[in-house]
Write a protein that holds these residues in place. Structure first.
Motif, PDB file in Angstrom:
ATOM      1  N   HIS A  59      18.049  92.637  34.678  1.00  0.00           N
ATOM      2  CA  HIS A  59      16.845  93.443  34.824  1.00  0.00           C
ATOM      3  C   HIS A  59      15.619  92.562  34.710  1.00  0.00           C
ATOM      4  O   HIS A  59      15.658  91.488  34.147  1.00  0.00           O
ATOM      5  CB  HIS A  59      16.798  94.614  33.860  1.00  0.00           C
TER       6      HIS A  59
ATOM      7  N   CYS B 213      17.483  85.741  26.265  1.00  0.00           N
ATOM      8  CA  CYS B 213      18.738  86.498  26.386  1.00  0.00           C
ATOM      9  C   CYS B 213      19.731  85.691  27.200  1.00  0.00           C
ATOM     10  O   CYS B 213      19.453  85.295  28.328  1.00  0.00           O
ATOM     11  CB  CYS B 213      18.449  87.832  27.064  1.00  0.00           C
TER      12      CYS B 213
ATOM     13  N   GLU C  54      19.365  94.325  25.255  1.00  0.00           N
ATOM     14  CA  GLU C  54      20.800  94.088  25.521  1.00  0.00           C
ATOM     15  C   GLU C  54      21.476  95.380  25.991  1.00  0.00           C
ATOM     16  O   GLU C  54      22.319  95.348  26.881  1.00  0.00           O
ATOM     17  CB  GLU C  54      21.489  93.520  24.274  1.00  0.00           C
TER      18      GLU C  54
ATOM     19  N   THR D 285      22.408  86.563  28.631  1.00  0.00           N
ATOM     20  CA  THR D 285      22.850  87.250  29.847  1.00  0.00           C
ATOM     21  C   THR D 285      21.834  87.053  30.959  1.00  0.00           C
ATOM     22  O   THR D 285      22.214  86.820  32.105  1.00  0.00           O
ATOM     23  CB  THR D 285      23.033  88.755  29.552  1.00  0.00           C
ATOM     24  N   CYS D 286      20.559  87.140  30.626  1.00  0.00           N
ATOM     25  CA  CYS D 286      19.518  86.926  31.632  1.00  0.00           C
ATOM     26  C   CYS D 286      19.519  85.489  32.130  1.00  0.00           C
ATOM     27  O   CYS D 286      19.378  85.232  33.319  1.00  0.00           O
ATOM     28  CB  CYS D 286      18.140  87.261  31.053  1.00  0.00           C
TER      29      CYS D 286
ATOM     30  N   HIS E 107      21.290  96.149  29.626  1.00  0.00           N
ATOM     31  CA  HIS E 107      22.149  95.398  30.550  1.00  0.00           C
ATOM     32  C   HIS E 107      23.367  96.201  30.993  1.00  0.00           C
ATOM     33  O   HIS E 107      24.045  95.819  31.941  1.00  0.00           O
ATOM     34  CB  HIS E 107      22.620  94.092  29.899  1.00  0.00           C
TER      35      HIS E 107
HETATM   36 ZN   LIG Z   1      18.817  90.000  29.153  1.00  0.00          ZN
END
Ligand SMILES: [Zn+2]
Length: 205
Positions: free
Chosen positions: A157, A197, A128, A199-200, A131
Motif C-alpha cells: 500500500h 516496514c 501491518e 513488507t513494504c 497489508h
Molecule cells: Zn508495510
C-alpha cells in the motif's frame, strides 16, 4: 486499554546481542480489541475481513537494517517453502509457538515498541494489518471461500492509504490524547512507517 509492552526478556542486553523472537498473544488480543472489534477504541471497519482471520503476532527483540532502512515491523503470509525434515522443523516450531501454522504473521520490533509513542505504536500495528486484504473476484467483488469466510491476500500500500489512518485518528472522538499527538506530529512522519516496514521494503525490491 493500555497497549501491550514487550516482555523484559526481549529487552535485555542478551537479546540485543543475539536477537530472539517470541509469540505475542497479548499483542494479538490488543489488536483485535482495539482495531477489529466494533467496540474498539480505534475500530476501523476497513479491517472487517480480519475479524475471524488466522493471524498471529510476534515480538522480535530488535529492529534490523535492510537496504539502508531500519525495519520495525513486517507482515507476511506464512509459506513453508521447504520439504522433508526442513518442513517438519518449521511446522514444529510454529506449532510450539502458536499450536498450529498460522496463515499470516505480523512481527514488530520490541526495542522500538517499548519506547515509541502510543500513536506511533498504533500506526505501526495498523500499518501491518493493512497489508492483509480481502481478495476480490473478476468483477471487483470481495471473495469468500466455501465456508463463507473472506479470502485473504497480501497487498502493498502506498502513502495515500496510510495517511488515511492519520486522518481517521484525527477524526475519532474520545481519543483526545491520540488526536493531539497525531496533530502535533508531521504527517510525513506517519507515512514514513512504510519506510520502516519489512513488507513494504520487500515490495519495492
Ligand atoms: Zn508495510
Amino acid at each position: 486499554m493500555n497497549r501491550p509492552t514487550p516482555p523484559q526478556s526481549l529487552l535485555d542486553a542478551e537479546a540485543i546481542l543475539f536477537p530472539v523472537v517470541a509469540p505475542a498473544p497479548e499483542l494479538k488480543a490488543w489488536a483485535h480489541e482495539t482495531f477489529l472489534a466494533e467496540t474498539g477504541e480505534l475500530h476501523n471497519p476497513q479491517h472487517a475481513h480480519l475479524i475471524d482471520s488466522d493471524i498471529e503476532f510476534m515480538w522480535a527483540s530488535t529492529a534490523f537494517e535492510k537496504k539502508g532502512r531500519v525495519v520495525l515491523g513486517q507482515c507476511e503470509q506464512v509459506m513453508l517453502r521447504a520439504g522433508g525434515w526442513h518442513k517438519v522443523r518449521l511446522e514444529q516450531q510454529y506449532r510450539e509457538w502458536f499450536g498450529r501454522v498460522p496463515k499470516f504473521l505480523i512481527t514488530v520490533a520490541a526495542d522500538y515498541s517499548a519506547e515509541c509513542s502510543d500513536t506511533d505504536f498504533c500506526a505501526l500495528v495498523e500499518h501491518e494489518l493493512y497489508h492483509i486484504a480481502q481478495a476480490v473476484d473478476i468483477d471487483g467483488e470481495p471473495k469468500f471461500n466455501d465456508e463463507g469466510m473472506p479470502v485473504l491476500t497480501m497487498r502493498g500500500h502506498d502513502v495515500e492509504e496510510f495517511t488515511d489512518i492519520v486522518r481517521r485518528y484525527g477524526a475519532s472522538a474520545g481519543v483526545a490524547e491520540m488526536v493531539a499527538a497525531a496533530n502535533k506530529q508531521p504527517t510525513v512522519a506517519k507515512s514514513n512507517i512504510a519506510r520502516a516496514c519489512g513488507t513494504c521494503i520487500r515490495a519495492v525490491a
